[in-house]
Motif scaffolding. Structure first.
Motif, PDB file in Angstrom:
ATOM      1  N   MET A  52       1.021  -1.095   0.412  1.00 34.25           N
ATOM      2  CA  MET A  52       0.379  -0.008  -0.276  1.00 34.25           C
ATOM      3  C   MET A  52       0.598   0.708   0.219  1.00 34.25           C
ATOM      4  N   THR A  53       0.528   2.022  -0.473  1.00 35.95           N
ATOM      5  CA  THR A  53       1.684   3.457  -0.631  1.00 35.95           C
ATOM      6  C   THR A  53       0.049   4.962  -0.267  1.00 35.95           C
ATOM      7  N   ALA A  54       0.210   5.246   0.411  1.00 31.55           N
ATOM      8  CA  ALA A  54      -0.258   6.510   0.457  1.00 31.55           C
ATOM      9  C   ALA A  54      -0.216   7.371   0.464  1.00 31.55           C
ATOM     10  N   THR A  55       0.202   8.614  -0.447  1.00 32.24           N
ATOM     11  CA  THR A  55       0.609  10.071  -0.369  1.00 32.24           C
ATOM     12  C   THR A  55       0.012  11.645   0.537  1.00 32.24           C
ATOM     13  N   LEU A  56       0.876  12.066   1.104  1.00 39.12           N
ATOM     14  CA  LEU A  56       0.825  12.978   1.708  1.00 39.12           C
ATOM     15  C   LEU A  56       1.217  14.121   2.099  1.00 39.12           C
ATOM     16  N   SER A  57       0.312  15.160   1.464  1.00 34.85           N
ATOM     17  CA  SER A  57       1.603  16.602   1.566  1.00 34.85           C
ATOM     18  C   SER A  57       0.805  17.443   2.546  1.00 34.85           C
ATOM     19  N   GLY A  58       2.315  18.059   3.709  1.00 39.45           N
ATOM     20  CA  GLY A  58       2.271  18.449   4.384  1.00 39.45           C
ATOM     21  C   GLY A  58       3.308  19.211   4.537  1.00 39.45           C
ATOM     22  N   CYS A  59       3.410  20.271   5.804  1.00 35.45           N
ATOM     23  CA  CYS A  59       5.193  21.445   6.200  1.00 35.45           C
ATOM     24  C   CYS A  59       5.517  20.326   7.003  1.00 35.45           C
ATOM     25  N   ALA A 112      -4.349  15.785   6.026  1.00 41.70           N
ATOM     26  CA  ALA A 112      -4.961  17.292   6.241  1.00 41.70           C
ATOM     27  C   ALA A 112      -4.241  18.293   6.904  1.00 41.70           C
ATOM     28  N   SER A 113      -3.212  17.386   7.851  1.00 45.71           N
ATOM     29  CA  SER A 113      -2.718  18.661   8.711  1.00 45.71           C
ATOM     30  C   SER A 113      -1.436  18.911   8.660  1.00 45.71           C
ATOM     31  N   HIS A 114      -0.591  18.237   7.777  1.00 42.47           N
ATOM     32  CA  HIS A 114       1.069  18.592   6.995  1.00 42.47           C
ATOM     33  C   HIS A 114       0.965  18.356   5.490  1.00 42.47           C
ATOM     34  N   PRO A 115       0.767  19.450   4.639  1.00 40.86           N
ATOM     35  CA  PRO A 115       1.458  19.689   3.459  1.00 40.86           C
ATOM     36  C   PRO A 115       2.396  19.509   3.278  1.00 40.86           C
TER      37      PRO A 115
END
Length: 405
Positions: A1-8, A47-50
């Motif tokens: 599984m690969t989940a892509t996140l965006s956050g600071c 949601a909070s770490h692009p």
């Protein structure tokens, strides 16, 4: 599984960062694979770490430790690994310490007994991911049919086992000392006899007087009297013992929350008490923990810390524990579950956790010591065997492994 996140991402290199996370699968099939949990954590983190991306790989327990070791050896360590042991990597200088990654609040929230179990040379490198404790299980129906009350002492165990045998119970006391997980069964008995694997300063003392006395008692009072069932303890693996319990064939055995849930599903009325000792219940149970850690190689200390701070929220900790019938590793999540009627069946296990005793996880020699226990301990209760000589052999092999570090 690969989940892509965006956050600071913080202060690593000023650009987008990809964290690579490798985790173990606790599921028993497609319906409850751990991928689902990690996907939820990943999406929540997004949601909070692009600016931070997380690539998650979930592997079976049979493969995950070996695969991570191969990655590290090849110079391709993940940023985060959720596996069974951390000490080798910590001693090799490959891990961030807890205080280098976590907020003060997150670090202070671990149950103290688990934080201590994650230390090497007084520094915490292993972050507890999930925990479990052990209690003595007994089949209430079989006990009632034999006119018995829950055991509180070793004498009770021996007497109850004799009564169960007289009533035709197949395994009056199931004693799995086969190679599957006999290091756990052994430690439970050693603790109830006032001993353990190490002394007060952390040195191996597997052949201590207390430990020898414990195995002498097991051999003389349970095994030699035919009270452990048709399979010799050295040939009985935990899985087979647990399966027999869920079929109603076992009077007593040492068990954990997952077995409780499975037995209840099969209609077994399960009684649970603290492990009996010579004169009453033991003051400490055996605890088990799995670990998560942050590797230095990719220099993503800040981003890794942010991910851990998010992952160790009460919601995430409780969600995982609830899904897999395990115990939470933080004070706040434990307190929440202890006051929630939904988790009433786990309350006895939760109560045992703060005083639990763990394997000597901080020793890099523990893997070899554990293998020696699994290989040899069943011989200690064989007909004509000397428990003392078997424990001395294990102690020698463990001390030799320790000296080779």
């Amino acid at each position: 599984m690969t989940a892509t996140l965006s956050g600071c991402g913080g202060d690593s290199d000023g650009g987008d960062v990809t964290l690579k996370l490798v985790a173990a699968d606790y599921g028993t099939g497609e319906a409850n694979k751990s991928d689902t949990y990690w996907d939820g954590v990943a999406r929540g983190f997004e949601a909070s770490h692009p600016g931070i991306k997380v690539e998650v790989t979930v592997l079976p327990w049979t493969d995950v430790d070996r695969k991570v070791a191969q990655m590290v050896k090849a110079g391709k360590a993940p940023d985060i690994a959720q596996i069974g042991a951390y000490a080798d990597y910590a001693k090799a200088g490959k891990l961030y310490s807890a205080d280098q990654m976590l907020s003060v609040r997150t670090q202070a929230n671990f149950l103290p007994v688990l934080a201590d179990a994650g230390r090497v040379s007084q520094v915490q490198y292993g972050l507890p991911f999930v925990a479990s404790t052990r209690l003595l299980f007994y089949n209430k129906k079989l006990f009632s049919q034999s006119g018995l009350d829950a055991p509180k002492t070793w004498s009770d165990i021996a007497g109850d086992a004799a009564a169960l045998k007289a009533h035709g119970v197949k395994y009056p006391f199931a004693l799995p000392l086969g190679q599957e997980e006999s290091q756990a069964e052994t430690l439970m008995w050693l603790l109830s006899g006032g001993g353990g694997y190490t002394d007060d300063v952390g040195s191996y003392n597997i052949d201590s007087a207390e430990n020898i006395k414990t195995f002498d008692w097991l051999k003389s009072n349970l095994v030699d009297k035919g009270l452990v069932g048709p399979v010799a303890p050295g040939d009985l693996n935990r899985g087979k013992a647990f399966a027999a319990f869920t079929k109603g064939e076992v009077g007593m055995l040492n068990g954990h929350p997952t077995l409780m849930q499975e037995a209840q599903k099969q209609g077994v009325d399960v009684g649970m008490v603290p492990l009996p000792a010579v004169s009453g219940p033991t003051s400490s149970s055996m605890g088990v923990a799995d670990w998560i850690m942050g590797f230095k190689q990719n220099k993503h200390r800040v981003e890794t810390g942010k991910f851990f701070d998010f992952m160790f929220s009460d919601k995430n900790v409780i969600d995982f524990a609830d899904t897999y019938d395990m115990l939470p590793v933080t004070d706040s999540a434990s307190a929440s579950m202890e006051t929630d009627p939904k988790y009433k069946s786990l309350h006895k296990f939760l109560a045992a956790l703060p005083n639990a005793q763990f394997y000597p996880f901080g020793k890099t020699s523990w893997a070899r010591a554990s293998e020696s226990i699994k290989k040899n301990i069943g011989e200690a209760v064989e007909p004509g065997a000397s428990p003392e000589s078997v424990l001395e052999r294990i102690a020698q092999e463990s001390t030799t492994a320790e000296s080779a570090e």
